[in-house]
Design a protein around this motif. Sequence first.
Motif, mmCIF file in Angstrom:
data_model
loop_
_atom_site.group_PDB
_atom_site.id
_atom_site.type_symbol
_atom_site.label_atom_id
_atom_site.label_comp_id
_atom_site.label_asym_id
_atom_site.label_seq_id
_atom_site.Cartn_x
_atom_site.Cartn_y
_atom_site.Cartn_z
ATOM 1 N N THR A 1 -8.245 -14.985 -5.142
ATOM 2 C CA THR A 1 -6.855 -14.581 -5.365
ATOM 3 C C THR A 1 -6.155 -15.565 -6.292
ATOM 4 O OG1 THR A 1 -6.787 -13.496 -3.208
ATOM 5 C CG2 THR A 1 -4.668 -14.059 -4.205
ATOM 6 N N ILE A 2 -6.403 -16.849 -6.111
ATOM 7 C CA ILE A 2 -5.799 -17.872 -6.981
ATOM 8 C C ILE A 2 -6.323 -17.718 -8.408
ATOM 9 C CG2 ILE A 2 -5.661 -20.358 -7.451
ATOM 10 C CD1 ILE A 2 -5.683 -20.724 -4.336
ATOM 11 N N LEU A 3 -7.617 -17.455 -8.547
ATOM 12 C CA LEU A 3 -8.179 -17.231 -9.886
ATOM 13 C C LEU A 3 -7.513 -16.033 -10.554
ATOM 14 C CD1 LEU A 3 -11.959 -17.886 -9.169
ATOM 15 C CD2 LEU A 3 -10.442 -19.286 -10.588
ATOM 16 N N SER A 4 -7.281 -14.967 -9.794
ATOM 17 C CA SER A 4 -6.608 -13.778 -10.338
ATOM 18 C C SER A 4 -5.170 -14.101 -10.723
ATOM 19 C CB SER A 4 -6.617 -12.639 -9.314
ATOM 20 O OG SER A 4 -7.935 -12.212 -9.076
ATOM 21 N N ALA A 5 -4.459 -14.816 -9.862
ATOM 22 C CA ALA A 5 -3.071 -15.193 -10.158
ATOM 23 C C ALA A 5 -3.011 -16.068 -11.401
ATOM 24 C CB ALA A 5 -2.447 -15.905 -8.963
ATOM 25 N N GLY A 6 -3.994 -16.955 -11.550
ATOM 26 C CA GLY A 6 -4.052 -17.811 -12.733
ATOM 27 C C GLY A 6 -4.285 -17.022 -14.008
ATOM 28 N N ALA A 7 -4.874 -15.835 -13.859
ATOM 29 C CA ALA A 7 -5.110 -14.959 -15.014
ATOM 30 C C ALA A 7 -3.943 -14.003 -15.228
ATOM 31 C CB ALA A 7 -6.403 -14.177 -14.808
ATOM 32 N N GLY A 8 -2.850 -14.229 -14.494
ATOM 33 C CA GLY A 8 -1.650 -13.420 -14.682
ATOM 34 C C GLY A 8 -1.529 -12.235 -13.748
ATOM 35 N N MET A 9 -2.480 -12.076 -12.839
ATOM 36 C CA MET A 9 -2.434 -10.947 -11.899
ATOM 37 C C MET A 9 -1.684 -11.370 -10.629
ATOM 38 S SD MET A 9 -6.203 -9.306 -12.385
ATOM 39 C CE MET A 9 -7.145 -10.690 -13.024
ATOM 40 N N LEU A 10 -0.380 -11.543 -10.766
ATOM 41 C CA LEU A 10 0.452 -12.025 -9.662
ATOM 42 C C LEU A 10 0.469 -11.092 -8.453
ATOM 43 C CD1 LEU A 10 3.429 -13.527 -11.677
ATOM 44 C CD2 LEU A 10 1.419 -14.679 -10.778
ATOM 45 N N PRO A 11 0.341 -9.775 -8.622
ATOM 46 C CA PRO A 11 0.335 -8.901 -7.439
ATOM 47 C C PRO A 11 -0.788 -9.227 -6.451
ATOM 48 C CG PRO A 11 0.733 -7.597 -9.407
ATOM 49 C CD PRO A 11 0.386 -8.986 -9.864
ATOM 50 N N GLU A 12 -1.847 -9.880 -6.917
ATOM 51 C CA GLU A 12 -2.947 -10.243 -6.019
ATOM 52 C C GLU A 12 -2.454 -11.182 -4.912
ATOM 53 O OE1 GLU A 12 -6.083 -8.845 -6.084
ATOM 54 O OE2 GLU A 12 -5.084 -7.593 -7.578
ATOM 55 N N LEU A 13 -1.528 -12.074 -5.255
ATOM 56 C CA LEU A 13 -0.961 -12.979 -4.244
ATOM 57 C C LEU A 13 -0.098 -12.212 -3.248
ATOM 58 C CD1 LEU A 13 -0.053 -16.212 -6.211
ATOM 59 C CD2 LEU A 13 -1.519 -16.060 -4.200
ATOM 60 N N GLU A 14 0.576 -11.167 -3.722
ATOM 61 C CA GLU A 14 1.396 -10.342 -2.826
ATOM 62 C C GLU A 14 0.508 -9.594 -1.831
ATOM 63 O OE1 GLU A 14 4.620 -10.288 -2.388
ATOM 64 O OE2 GLU A 14 5.002 -11.641 -4.056
ATOM 65 N N LYS A 15 -0.676 -9.196 -2.276
ATOM 66 C CA LYS A 15 -1.599 -8.432 -1.431
ATOM 67 C C LYS A 15 -2.300 -9.315 -0.398
ATOM 68 C CE LYS A 15 -2.778 -5.210 -5.118
ATOM 69 N NZ LYS A 15 -3.869 -4.824 -6.018
ATOM 70 N N TYR A 16 -2.333 -10.622 -0.651
ATOM 71 C CA TYR A 16 -3.030 -11.549 0.252
ATOM 72 C C TYR A 16 -2.115 -11.868 1.427
ATOM 73 C CZ TYR A 16 -5.748 -15.554 1.849
ATOM 74 O OH TYR A 16 -6.502 -16.424 2.612
ATOM 75 N N HIS A 17 -2.499 -11.455 2.606
ATOM 76 C CA HIS A 17 -1.699 -11.713 3.810
ATOM 77 C C HIS A 17 -2.392 -12.802 4.616
ATOM 78 C CE1 HIS A 17 0.888 -8.352 2.952
ATOM 79 N NE2 HIS A 17 -0.178 -7.608 2.726
ATOM 80 N N ALA A 18 -1.773 -13.970 4.651
ATOM 81 C CA ALA A 18 -2.370 -15.153 5.282
ATOM 82 C C ALA A 18 -2.788 -14.890 6.723
ATOM 83 C CB ALA A 18 -1.393 -16.326 5.224
ATOM 84 N N ASP A 19 -1.973 -14.136 7.450
ATOM 85 C CA ASP A 19 -2.270 -13.918 8.862
ATOM 86 C C ASP A 19 -3.522 -13.058 9.090
ATOM 87 O OD1 ASP A 19 -1.001 -11.643 7.846
ATOM 88 O OD2 ASP A 19 0.059 -11.222 9.723
ATOM 89 N N GLU A 20 -4.049 -12.482 8.029
ATOM 90 C CA GLU A 20 -5.276 -11.689 8.126
ATOM 91 C C GLU A 20 -6.512 -12.496 7.726
ATOM 92 O OE1 GLU A 20 -4.636 -8.261 5.673
ATOM 93 O OE2 GLU A 20 -2.913 -7.582 6.855
ATOM 94 N N HIS A 21 -6.319 -13.758 7.373
ATOM 95 C CA HIS A 21 -7.417 -14.576 6.859
ATOM 96 C C HIS A 21 -7.606 -15.839 7.685
ATOM 97 C CE1 HIS A 21 -8.083 -12.308 3.130
ATOM 98 N NE2 HIS A 21 -6.801 -11.995 3.266
ATOM 99 N N ASP A 22 -8.829 -16.025 8.145
ATOM 100 C CA ASP A 22 -9.184 -17.252 8.853
ATOM 101 C C ASP A 22 -9.529 -18.339 7.849
ATOM 102 O OD1 ASP A 22 -8.932 -16.323 11.507
ATOM 103 O OD2 ASP A 22 -10.907 -15.355 11.389
ATOM 104 N N ILE A 23 -9.154 -19.563 8.187
ATOM 105 C CA ILE A 23 -9.515 -20.716 7.361
ATOM 106 C C ILE A 23 -11.033 -20.838 7.366
ATOM 107 C CG2 ILE A 23 -9.402 -23.238 7.209
ATOM 108 C CD1 ILE A 23 -6.628 -22.999 8.637
#
Length: 180
Positions: free
Chosen positions: A73-95
């Motif tokens: 997601t960070i790689l996508s955001a770095g490429a200008g795809m900011l909506p990818e960060l909006e789609k990433y829901h932290a509470d759905e992801h385990d560390i």
Amino acid sequence: MANETLVEEVVSTKVDAQFINNLKSVFSKFPQRTVMRFRQDPSGRLIIRVEPTYANGITQVIEGYGDADLINTILSAGAGMLPELEKYHADEHDIEVAAEGEDLILEILKQFLTSGRKCTIEPDKKGRDGKTYRSISYRSPHNMEVSFWVEVTEEVNKLLDDACKPEWMQKEQKNEQETA
């Protein structure tokens, strides 16, 4: 006699939503250059460090616990795809947590080595601890860099050696091993 209470430290297993909000803030400012690095805490959890440099020369450092999906997601955001960060829901992801004896940084490096991305392998350097380390970095056309600092071991040398071989040499080597 004072009352003593035992306080257990609760360690979150989910990616922190504040870290995601910080990443959204970073990439909404369109940094001129961004470096992403990784480390593993003593309990085996993956820490992602993001260092954006803005047009005015200011570099910010943010870090937090993450997982493999967040790296992409960070790689996508770095490429200008900011909506990818909006789609990433932290509470759905385990560390991401390393298994016993596992080196998460090395595992992530293996994935990058087989990704087809171009990288630069720097000369070996001595660390403060006296060990020898190698810097391996991946740069995208969007001024996004992923940087690894790994201890030089036989395993690392073999991984890099194999990654640098053309595919036909890898096939020959595999055939030789199968016939041996």
